[in-house]
Design an enzyme around this catalytic site. Structure first.
Site, PDB file in Angstrom:
ATOM      1  N   TYR A  72      11.664  62.128  25.795  1.00 40.27           N
ATOM      2  CA  TYR A  72      10.545  62.726  25.063  1.00 40.27           C
ATOM      3  C   TYR A  72       9.336  62.901  25.979  1.00 40.27           C
ATOM      4  O   TYR A  72       8.760  63.988  26.079  1.00 40.27           O
ATOM      5  CB  TYR A  72      10.192  61.848  23.859  1.00 40.27           C
ATOM      6  CG  TYR A  72       9.066  62.399  23.022  1.00 40.27           C
ATOM      7  CD1 TYR A  72       9.282  63.432  22.127  1.00 40.27           C
ATOM      8  CD2 TYR A  72       7.771  61.869  23.130  1.00 40.27           C
ATOM      9  CE1 TYR A  72       8.243  63.945  21.361  1.00 40.27           C
ATOM     10  CE2 TYR A  72       6.728  62.384  22.370  1.00 40.27           C
ATOM     11  CZ  TYR A  72       6.965  63.415  21.488  1.00 40.27           C
ATOM     12  OH  TYR A  72       5.935  63.921  20.733  1.00 40.27           O
ATOM     13  N   LYS A  83       7.674  66.460  27.200  1.00 37.62           N
ATOM     14  CA  LYS A  83       6.298  66.822  26.851  1.00 37.62           C
ATOM     15  C   LYS A  83       5.452  67.017  28.108  1.00 37.62           C
ATOM     16  O   LYS A  83       4.587  67.908  28.153  1.00 37.62           O
ATOM     17  CB  LYS A  83       5.675  65.744  25.948  1.00 37.62           C
ATOM     18  CG  LYS A  83       6.196  65.778  24.516  1.00 37.62           C
ATOM     19  CD  LYS A  83       5.742  67.044  23.791  1.00 37.62           C
ATOM     20  CE  LYS A  83       6.083  67.014  22.315  1.00 37.62           C
ATOM     21  NZ  LYS A  83       5.670  68.245  21.613  1.00 37.62           N
TER      22      LYS A  83
END
Ligand SMILES: [Zn+2]
Length: 654
Positions: free
Chosen positions: A551, A555
Site C-alpha cells: 500500500y 501510494k
C-alpha cells in the site's frame, strides 16, 4: 389522444380545486401537450370573504409550478373582478400586469399568477385548460396554418392568429371571443402557440382538450403526416477530443463553461442527416417560448464562430438601444456524425433543451410532411427571447455556484471519500461522473441530471475507455479528475509478501491511475478553465507504516507520478495536487469491529483512537472532500504539485 380520466382516481381529489389539481396533472403528464412548466390551467370559485359576503376567485397556475406535479398551493388565488377589469385597459406593460395581478391576490404569499391570467379570467367558464400540443403546432407552423385550423375546427373553436402571450393576447381574445364563438365552441386555437379548452367541470374541460388534440392528430394521419420515418445510420464513433474541442469553443463564445449533452439515437441521427437540414432547422422554434431553451435556430455542423456571427447579426437587426445581448452561443447543434447536441449552463438545462428539441424534431417533420415547415418571423421570436418576463425567469437563478458548467470524474465514488467528493463537487455546481466497481454507483443519488454513475473496474483499461466515452457523451468533456479508487490489503510484513498480492495492489493503486491520467489528458487540456487533477494519497507516503509495504509503495509511486504530471502538464494550465488523508474512519473498510480491535492494539478507547492526532479531532470523508473540491477551485489557482495533509496533524509527518 387517449383520455386518461379515471373516475376512481378523480374521486380522491376533493372540491373544485382538487378536481383542478387532478386534471392539471393529467395534462402535465403528457409531454406531447406541455413540457417543463409549459401550459396553464385555472378554476373560478365563489367563496366567502372574512366579512361574510361572497367573491369570485380565479385560481390560476402560479409561475414556477409544473402541471405534472402541481399541488393546490401551486394555484394563485386572484380576485376575478380585478383581473377582468384589467382587460378593459388599452395598454398595460408586462411589469405593471405582474404588479397588478400580485396586488389582486387574496393571499400575498401565493406564487405569481401565470402571464395568461387575464385570458383565463375572460373565458366565461369555471374550468379553463391551456396546452401547447405538438399536433396543433405541426399543423399551424405551415404556409396555410390559419386555413387548415379553420377547416379542422369550424365552429367548435375560435381561431386566433399569433399574438405575443400576455396582455396583448388577452385583449385580442376579449375582442374576438364574443364575436366568433358559437354554442358549439369548446375551445380556442392559438396559431403557433396552442389550445385553450373550457367547461363547467374539470372533466368537461379536459375531455374537450382531448377532443381538440385528437382532431389535429386525425388530420395529420389522414394526410400521411403523422408516422415518423425510421432512423438514420450510425456513423463511426466520434473521438472524445472532438467533442471536448466543440465544448471548449462553445464555452469560449458563451463566456463560461457549458455542458454539452450528445444524443446519437436513430431519431436524432436521421434528422441531422437530412438533405433539407439547412432549410428546416433554420426556420425557428415550433412555438416562441422554446427560444429560451433552444435559441431561435440550431447550429448546423461544428462552426461555432459562424453561429456566433449569425446570432449577433440577428440581435442587431431586432434589438432596441437599451437591450443587452445574451451570450451568442448555440443551445442546439445538429451534426451528421454527432446527431443532436444540446447545451446548457447546467446539466439540467442541457437536458431540458433536449426534451424541447426532441419535440421540435417531431413537429418539424410532421409539418414538413404536410407541405413545409414555416415558423413565425424572427421578430416575433426575438420579442419573446428578450421579453422582460422571460429574462426575469433567467435572472431569478441568482449567482451560479463556482463549478457551474464544469464536469468532474471521481473514481471509487460509491462510498467513503469518493462519494463525499462527488457530493462536494455537486454542491459547487459541477456535473459529476462517478466510477466504481460496486453496481450501486448507477443510482447512487437517484435520478439526477448532474450525476452519471458508471460501473467500472479502473484496472481494466478498455472499461475506463468506455467510461470516458460515456462521460463525454453525457456532459461534453472533463474539467476535474479525482483519483480516489484504491485498495488497502490486509497487514503483511515484507518477508511474507506474495508477488500476486503486491501486483494486485500496484494494479489498482498505481497502474490504473497512470492509465486514467493518460486517457484524461486530451480532455483536461481542452477544459475551458484548464484541467485540474486531485490525487488521494495517504499519510503513508510521508510516514509509512509497518505491515503496509504494498500500500505505502503504491501510494508513494502514485504521488511521484502526480508530481511528474504536474511538471509536464503545467504548460497546458493543468494543475495536479495531492491530498494525504489519515485515519478517516467513516469509510466502508472501518467496521465497528475493526475499529475496536485497532483501538485495543494501541491501548486506547475507540473514541481516543478516532481523535489520536495533534489537534485531537476526528477526520471525516467530508473533511477530505472539502479539501479536494477547494483544490479544484480558485483558492488553489496558483498551486500545483502541493501535498496537503488532512489528518488532524501527525507527529511523524510534521
Ligand atoms: Zn401558452
Amino acid at each position: 389522444m387517449r383520455s386518461l380520466w379515471d373516475a376512481a382516481a378523480a374521486a380522491t381529489f376533493a372540491g373544485p380545486l382538487g378536481q383542478r389539481v387532478y386534471t392539471s396533472r393529467l395534462l402535465g403528464s403528457d409531454h406531447s401537450l406541455v413540457l417543463h412548466g409549459g401550459g396553464n390551467t385555472s378554476v373560478k370559485i365563489r367563496q366567502p370573504t372574512l366579512f361574510g359576503d361572497d367573491e369570485d376567485v380565479l385560481y390560476v397556475k402560479g409561475s414556477g409550478w409544473d402541471l405534472a406535479t402541481i399541488e393546490p398551493a401551486g394555484f394563485a388565488p386572484v380576485r376575478l373582478d380585478r383581473a377582468l377589469r384589467l382587460a378593459t385597459l388599452d395598454r398595460l406593460s408586462d411589469a405593471q400586469m405582474v404588479q397588478e395581478l400580485r396586488a389582486a391576490l387574496i393571499d400575498p404569499a401565493a406564487p405569481t399568477p401565470s402571464v395568461e391570467t387575464i385570458l383565463h379570467a375572460l373565458l366565461p367558464y369555471p374550468f379553463v385548460d391551456h396546452t401547447h400540443a405538438d399536433a396543433l403546432l405541426a399543423i399551424t407552423n405551415t404556409e396555410d396554418g390559419f386555413a387548415r385550423a379553420r377547416e379542422i375546427y369550424g365552429d367548435t373553436a375560435v381561431v386566433v392568429p399569433y399574438v405575443m402571450p400576455g396582455f396583448d393576447l388577452a385583449r385580442v381574445v376579449a375582442d374576438r371571443f364574443p364575436k366568433d364563438s358559437t354554442p358549439e365552441t369548446v375551445g380556442l386555437v392559438l396559431l403557433n402557440h396552442g389550445f385553450f379548452s373550457f367547461g363547467q367541470t374539470a372533466r368537461e374541460a379536459y375531455e374537450r382538450m382531448v377532443e381538440l388534440v385528437t382532431r389535429a392528430e386525425t388530420y395529420l394521419k389522414t394526410r400521411g403526416a403523422w408516422a415518423l420515418s425510421p432512423g438514420g445510420f450510425c456513423p463511426a464513433t466520434v473521438a472524445r477530443g472532438e467533442l471536448a474541442s466543440l465544448r471548449r469553443e462553445v464555452s469560449e463564445v458563451a463566456g463560461s463553461p457549458m455542458i454539452l449533452s450528445t444524443h446519437s439515437g436513430p431519431k436524432e441521427l436521421a434528422f441531422a442527416q437530412r438533405d433539407d437540414l439547412h432549410e428546416i432547422s433554420q426556420q425557428g422554434p415550433v412555438t416562441p417560448d422554446h427560444v429560451i431553451r433552444t435559441r431561435r435556430v440550431a447550429q448546423v455542423g461544428r462552426d461555432v464562430r459562424r453561429f456566433k456571427d449569425g446570432y449577433e447579426a440577428y440581435f442587431r437587426a431586432h434589438a432596441g438601444p437599451s437591450l443587452q445581448m445574451l451570450d451568442p452561443a448555440p443551445r442546439v447543434v445538429l451534426d451528421p456524425s454527432l446527431g443532436l447536441v444540446t447545451i446548457g449552463r447546467t446539466a439540467a438545462d442541457a437536458s431540458i433543451a433536449f426534451d424541447v428539441y426532441s419535440q421540435t424534431i417531431d413537429v418539424v417533420l410532421r409539418a414538413t410532411a404536410l407541405g413545409g415547415y414555416r415558423a413565425l418571423p424572427a421578430s416575433d421570436i426575438f420579442a419573446v427571447e428578450y421579453w422582460d418576463l422571460e429574462q426575469a425567469k433567467l435572472r431569478r437563478g441568482g449567482s451560479a455556484p463556482v463549478f457551474t458548467g464544469e464536469i468532474a470524474l471521481v473514481t471509487g465514488a460509491a462510498s467513503g471519500i469518493g462519494k463525499a467528493c462527488a457530493e462536494a463537487l455537486q454542491r459547487r455546481g459541477a456535473a459529476v461522473v462517478g466510477l466504481d466497481v460496486n453496481p450501486r454507483i448507477r443510482d447512487l443519488f437517484g435520478q439526477r441530471s448532474d450525476f452519471l454513475g458508471l460501473e467500472c473496474d479502473v484496472s481494466q483499461p478498455d472499461t475506463v475507455d468506455r467510461a470516458l466515452d460515456a462521460a463525454v457523451s453525457a456532459f461534453g468533456g472533463l474539467d476535474m479528475l479525482v483519483l480516489n479508487a484504491g485498495i488497502f490489503p490486509a497487514s503483511t510484513r515484507v518477508d511474507g509478501l506474495s508477488l500476486t498480492e503486491w501486483r494486485r495492489v500496484m494494479d489498482v493503486n498505481l497502474d490504473a491511475n497512470m492509465v486514467l491520467l493518460r486517457s484524461a489528458y486530451p480532455l483536461l487540456k481542452r477544459a475551458p478553465r484548464y484541467g485540474r487533477v486531485v490525487v488521494i494519497g495517504s499519510k503513508n507516503v510521508p510516514a509509512p507504516g509497518p505491515g503496509a509495504a504494498a500500500y505505502s509503495a503504491s501510494k508513494a509511486a502514485v504521488n511521484q507520478l502526480a508530481r511528474v504530471a504536474a511538471l509536464e502538464w503545467g504548460g497546458d494550465g493543468i494543475r495536479v495536487n495531492i491530498v494525504h488523508p489519515n485515519a478517516v474512519f467513516d469509510t466502508g473498510i472501518w467496521t465497528d469491529d475493526v475499529l475496536r480491535s485497532r483501538a485495543v492494539n494501541y491501548g486506547l478507547s475507540v473514541e481516543e483512537y478516532r481523535r489520536n492526532n495533534v489537534l485531537g479531532v476526528e477526520v471525516t470523508s467530508r473533511d477530505v472532500a472539502e479539501m479536494v473540491a477547494e483544490m479544484c477551485g480558485p483558492v488553489f489557482s496558483r498551486t500545483t504539485a502541493a501535498q496537503v495533509p488532512v489528518d488532524g496533524g501527525n507527529e511523524r509527518v510534521i
